[in-house]
Motif scaffolding. Sequence first.
Motif, short mmCIF file in Angstrom:
data_model
loop_
_atom_site.label_atom_id
_atom_site.label_comp_id
_atom_site.label_asym_id
_atom_site.label_seq_id
_atom_site.Cartn_x
_atom_site.Cartn_y
_atom_site.Cartn_z
N PRO A 202 0.84 -1.26 0.03
CA PRO A 202 -0.04 -0.21 0.10
C PRO A 202 0.82 1.27 -0.15
CG PRO A 202 -0.88 -1.63 1.47
CD PRO A 202 0.38 -2.01 0.98
N ALA A 203 1.95 1.33 0.65
CA ALA A 203 2.84 2.45 0.66
C ALA A 203 3.41 2.64 -0.76
CB ALA A 203 3.88 2.17 1.40
N LEU A 204 3.69 1.78 -1.63
CA LEU A 204 4.10 1.89 -3.26
C LEU A 204 2.76 2.41 -3.85
CD1 LEU A 204 6.76 0.86 -4.54
CD2 LEU A 204 5.36 -0.86 -5.20
N GLY A 205 1.52 1.98 -3.57
CA GLY A 205 0.49 2.43 -4.20
C GLY A 205 0.21 3.88 -3.61
N ALA A 206 0.40 4.06 -2.59
CA ALA A 206 0.28 5.81 -2.21
C ALA A 206 1.29 6.78 -3.01
CB ALA A 206 0.45 5.96 -0.71
N ALA A 207 2.64 6.15 -2.91
CA ALA A 207 3.57 6.98 -3.87
C ALA A 207 3.07 7.17 -5.25
CB ALA A 207 4.81 6.37 -3.67
N ALA A 208 2.64 6.17 -5.76
CA ALA A 208 2.12 6.27 -7.10
C ALA A 208 1.02 7.03 -7.42
CB ALA A 208 1.57 4.62 -7.71
N ALA A 209 -0.09 7.08 -6.34
CA ALA A 209 -1.06 8.04 -6.29
C ALA A 209 -0.74 9.50 -6.31
CB ALA A 209 -2.12 7.74 -5.38
N GLU A 210 0.41 9.75 -5.30
CA GLU A 210 0.98 11.05 -5.33
C GLU A 210 1.80 11.51 -6.50
OE1 GLU A 210 4.13 13.62 -2.81
OE2 GLU A 210 3.92 11.56 -2.28
N LEU A 211 2.36 10.75 -7.27
CA LEU A 211 2.86 11.02 -8.56
C LEU A 211 2.00 11.34 -9.60
CD1 LEU A 211 5.32 11.29 -10.41
CD2 LEU A 211 5.47 8.84 -10.73
N ALA A 212 0.83 10.41 -9.72
CA ALA A 212 -0.21 10.77 -10.48
C ALA A 212 -0.90 11.85 -10.51
CB ALA A 212 -1.35 9.72 -10.51
N GLU A 213 -1.06 12.26 -9.02
CA GLU A 213 -1.88 13.69 -8.75
C GLU A 213 -0.79 14.99 -9.16
OE1 GLU A 213 -3.18 16.32 -4.66
OE2 GLU A 213 -2.95 14.07 -4.52
N LEU A 214 0.46 14.86 -9.25
CA LEU A 214 1.33 15.64 -9.61
C LEU A 214 1.37 15.82 -11.05
CD1 LEU A 214 4.39 15.28 -7.19
CD2 LEU A 214 2.95 17.00 -7.14
N LEU A 215 1.53 14.79 -11.74
CA LEU A 215 1.19 14.71 -13.03
C LEU A 215 0.14 15.31 -13.69
CD1 LEU A 215 2.45 11.26 -13.94
CD2 LEU A 215 3.88 13.21 -14.34
N GLU A 216 -1.06 15.40 -13.14
CA GLU A 216 -2.26 15.91 -13.55
C GLU A 216 -2.30 17.28 -13.09
OE1 GLU A 216 -5.01 13.49 -11.33
OE2 GLU A 216 -5.13 11.98 -12.88
N LYS A 217 -1.59 17.63 -12.01
CA LYS A 217 -1.41 19.26 -11.72
C LYS A 217 -0.75 20.03 -12.70
CE LYS A 217 0.20 22.18 -7.93
NZ LYS A 217 0.65 22.22 -6.70
N PHE A 218 0.50 19.37 -13.05
CA PHE A 218 1.57 20.16 -13.89
C PHE A 218 1.39 20.05 -15.51
CE2 PHE A 218 3.63 20.52 -9.81
CZ PHE A 218 4.24 21.52 -9.78
N SER A 219 0.41 18.80 -15.59
CA SER A 219 -0.03 18.53 -17.18
C SER A 219 -1.42 18.66 -17.11
CB SER A 219 0.54 17.40 -17.46
OG SER A 219 2.02 17.41 -17.94
#
Length: 230
Positions: A202-219
């Motif tokens: 789940p910690a790996l999944g949480a990191a992936a979700a954080e990255l996805a959120e950043l990608l959507e914010k900056f793109s």
Amino acid sequence: MTLTLTVSDEVRALAPGFTHVAVEAHGLTNGPSTEGTSALLDDAARRLAGRLDGRAPHEDPHMAAWREVYTAFGSKPSRTRNSAEALARRALSDAGLPRINLLVDLYNAVSVARLIPVGGEDIDRVSGGMRLVRAAGDEEFETVADGAGTVEHPDAGEVVWRDAVGVTCRRWNWRQGPRTRLTEQSTSAIFLLEGLAPLPVPALGAAAAELAELLEKFSPGARVTVHAPV
């Protein structure tokens, strides 16, 4: 998934606790580092310092597990560190984290803050699917040495990511080749977040979700998919 990702049985046997999560993104906007990505990197360094609380990066249990695996396939982890440990050391140094480009800054920030190896590849530059295998030793790895392009070969038994053309990343996640890396012209990417026990999935999944959120914010408008852990 647009790009197939497979992990060989040999690698699974070497590291039974290995899990990866892929974040696939299309319609991205890349470019030079910005004040926003620079602030994210500074914040990641602060989060890392709080997580370690005075310890060295290699003393973290997850980083220790990576060192054990590197040793198992014949690499010296104090000389060729996994990408997360290497970045963490830079984050805690006076030099601080490098600013590369917008997309690389985003995944480096997540990697440092959470002490998880994260890599990014330009899907349009990858030939065929990507495979995590133990190298035979005759594969080609296109890289740069002394400012000039050159071809290296991995050690026999070394764990590498490769595509149909050759090696894309040596020593699991130690050094990425320039052929498939994210440039300022990249618009489609696959990001790989890699974990070993004792890191909870789940910690790996949480990191992936954080990255996805950043990608959507900056793109804004990008199509971002977080795939299930494998």
